[in-house]
Design a protein around this motif. Structure first.
Motif, short mmCIF file in Angstrom:
data_model
loop_
_atom_site.label_atom_id
_atom_site.label_comp_id
_atom_site.label_asym_id
_atom_site.label_seq_id
_atom_site.Cartn_x
_atom_site.Cartn_y
_atom_site.Cartn_z
N LEU A 140 71.07 39.76 5.33
CA LEU A 140 71.34 39.71 6.76
C LEU A 140 70.45 38.71 7.46
CD1 LEU A 140 71.82 43.50 7.63
CD2 LEU A 140 73.57 41.71 7.67
N MET A 141 69.16 38.67 7.07
CA MET A 141 68.23 37.72 7.67
C MET A 141 68.65 36.28 7.38
SD MET A 141 64.49 39.50 7.07
CE MET A 141 63.66 38.05 7.70
N GLU A 142 69.08 36.03 6.13
CA GLU A 142 69.51 34.68 5.77
C GLU A 142 70.75 34.27 6.57
OE1 GLU A 142 70.11 34.60 1.59
OE2 GLU A 142 67.99 34.84 1.10
N ARG A 143 71.68 35.22 6.76
CA ARG A 143 72.87 34.91 7.54
C ARG A 143 72.52 34.61 8.99
NH1 ARG A 143 76.93 39.68 5.27
NH2 ARG A 143 77.43 38.66 3.27
N ARG A 144 71.59 35.41 9.55
CA ARG A 144 71.17 35.16 10.94
C ARG A 144 70.49 33.80 11.07
NH1 ARG A 144 68.80 40.50 10.74
NH2 ARG A 144 70.25 42.07 11.53
N GLU A 145 69.64 33.47 10.06
CA GLU A 145 68.96 32.17 10.09
C GLU A 145 69.96 31.02 10.02
OE1 GLU A 145 66.22 32.39 6.89
OE2 GLU A 145 64.80 33.68 7.95
N ARG A 146 70.99 31.16 9.17
CA ARG A 146 72.00 30.11 9.07
C ARG A 146 72.79 30.00 10.37
NH1 ARG A 146 72.79 32.07 3.67
NH2 ARG A 146 74.58 33.33 4.37
N ALA A 147 73.11 31.15 10.96
CA ALA A 147 73.85 31.14 12.23
C ALA A 147 73.00 30.51 13.33
CB ALA A 147 74.26 32.56 12.61
N ASP A 148 71.71 30.86 13.36
CA ASP A 148 70.79 30.27 14.36
C ASP A 148 70.70 28.76 14.16
OD1 ASP A 148 70.34 32.72 15.47
OD2 ASP A 148 68.41 33.05 14.45
N ALA A 149 70.59 28.33 12.90
CA ALA A 149 70.49 26.90 12.61
C ALA A 149 71.74 26.16 13.05
CB ALA A 149 70.24 26.69 11.12
N ALA A 150 72.92 26.76 12.82
CA ALA A 150 74.17 26.14 13.23
C ALA A 150 74.26 26.04 14.75
CB ALA A 150 75.36 26.93 12.68
N ALA A 157 66.56 19.84 26.88
CA ALA A 157 67.91 20.12 27.37
C ALA A 157 68.63 21.13 26.47
CB ALA A 157 68.71 18.83 27.44
N ALA A 158 68.31 21.11 25.18
CA ALA A 158 68.96 22.03 24.24
C ALA A 158 68.30 23.40 24.21
CB ALA A 158 68.94 21.42 22.84
N GLY A 159 67.12 23.52 24.82
CA GLY A 159 66.41 24.79 24.82
C GLY A 159 65.75 25.11 23.50
N VAL A 160 65.34 24.07 22.77
CA VAL A 160 64.65 24.27 21.49
C VAL A 160 63.36 23.48 21.51
CG1 VAL A 160 66.84 24.60 20.27
CG2 VAL A 160 65.80 22.33 20.33
N GLY A 161 62.52 23.72 20.53
CA GLY A 161 61.29 22.96 20.41
C GLY A 161 61.53 21.60 19.80
N LYS A 162 60.64 20.66 20.11
CA LYS A 162 60.77 19.32 19.55
C LYS A 162 60.76 19.36 18.03
CE LYS A 162 57.26 16.48 19.80
NZ LYS A 162 56.25 15.51 20.31
N GLY A 163 59.96 20.27 17.47
CA GLY A 163 59.89 20.39 16.02
C GLY A 163 61.21 20.79 15.40
N THR A 164 62.01 21.56 16.13
CA THR A 164 63.33 21.96 15.63
C THR A 164 64.23 20.75 15.48
OG1 THR A 164 63.14 24.13 16.67
CG2 THR A 164 65.36 23.39 16.08
N VAL A 165 64.17 19.83 16.43
CA VAL A 165 64.98 18.61 16.35
C VAL A 165 64.56 17.78 15.15
CG1 VAL A 165 65.71 16.52 17.54
CG2 VAL A 165 65.29 18.61 18.86
N PHE A 166 63.25 17.61 14.98
CA PHE A 166 62.78 16.81 13.85
C PHE A 166 63.10 17.49 12.52
CE2 PHE A 166 59.83 14.80 17.00
CZ PHE A 166 60.24 13.49 16.77
N HIS A 167 63.00 18.83 12.49
CA HIS A 167 63.29 19.55 11.26
C HIS A 167 64.75 19.40 10.87
CE1 HIS A 167 63.14 22.65 8.18
NE2 HIS A 167 64.19 23.22 8.75
N ARG A 168 65.64 19.42 11.87
CA ARG A 168 67.07 19.36 11.58
C ARG A 168 67.56 17.94 11.32
NH1 ARG A 168 71.06 18.65 9.97
NH2 ARG A 168 73.09 19.67 10.20
N PHE A 169 67.02 16.95 12.06
CA PHE A 169 67.56 15.59 11.99
C PHE A 169 66.58 14.56 11.44
CE2 PHE A 169 69.89 17.85 15.32
CZ PHE A 169 71.18 17.69 14.87
#
Length: 210
Positions: A14-24, A54-66
């Motif tokens: 369940l945690m993995e599914r939530r994490e994937r959903a959050d990431a998406a 503007a996306a409501g996330v941390g700068k680190g999240t943007v760098f981690h994803r892209f």
């Protein structure tokens, strides 16, 4: 497997599914924020920090994803180019299979010009990111998946009609004109009909079809 182990595994799933959903959700929020900022601001003013805010996330999240600002712009460009790629590979002629190489090439450059005109600020932002990138490891424009697909498609169509010329080199030259400033400035202004007509004239001359 005992009862407690089963419960633990279930919680992990369940945690993995939530994490994937959050990431998406974060990915879509970041892309939407970048696109909206590019509609309202010059490309050089659309920084990772502004996108993250503007996306409501941390700068680190943007760098981690892209990975980088360049990676973010490339991902957004890829999203916009995916529909064109599908039309080229699976859609009806003349853009898709079934038409002659000259007709398909004319249709392709008309579609590319329209796509670029609709996304002028995005293309400019990607170019700006490429020029100002800090990492030497960033791939050049010619190595990105969009360009590779476009170049392969153009090369194959030219080679089908003109096996006597260097199709790969001519494809680079044709695609390179999209980044020349007189052409790019027209695309940023949303003007693509005249460019599409000019591409059609060049293609028909190259392919021997007046």
């Amino acid at each position: 497997m005992d009862h407690w182990s089963s419960l633990s595994m279930g919680k992990n799933v369940l945690m993995e599914r939530r994490e994937r959903a959050d990431a998406a959700r974060n990915r879509q929020a970041i892309l939407r924020a970048a696109e909206e900022l590019l509609r309202r601001h010059p490309p050089e003013q659309v920084s990772v920090e502004r996108v993250a805010s503007a996306a409501g996330v941390g700068k680190g999240t943007v760098f981690h994803r892209f990975g980088s600002r360049t990676g973010l712009m490339l991902e957004l460009m890829t999203e916009r180019a995916r529909e064109l790629e599908q039309a080229v590979t699976e859609g009806p002629p003349p853009l898709g299979p079934g038409a002659g190489p000259a007709e398909r090439l004319v249709a392709f450059f008309a579609a590319v010009a329209a796509l670029a005109a609709r996304n002028g600020n995005l293309m400019a932002a990607h170019e700006h990111a490429m020029v100002t990138r800090k990492s030497a490891a960033e791939q050049p424009r010619e190595a990105n998946p969009i360009y590779l697909f476009w170049h392969r498609h153009v090369s194959e169509l030219i080679a089908e009609r003109r096996p006597d010329v260097d199709a790969g080199q001519i494809a680079h030259m044709l695609l390179g004109t999209l980044h020349m400033e007189p052409v790019a400035s027209q695309l940023r202004a949303g003007q693509y009909e005249g460019l599409a007509a000019s591409f059609a004239a060049i293609v028909r001359g190259l392919m021997g079809e007046e």
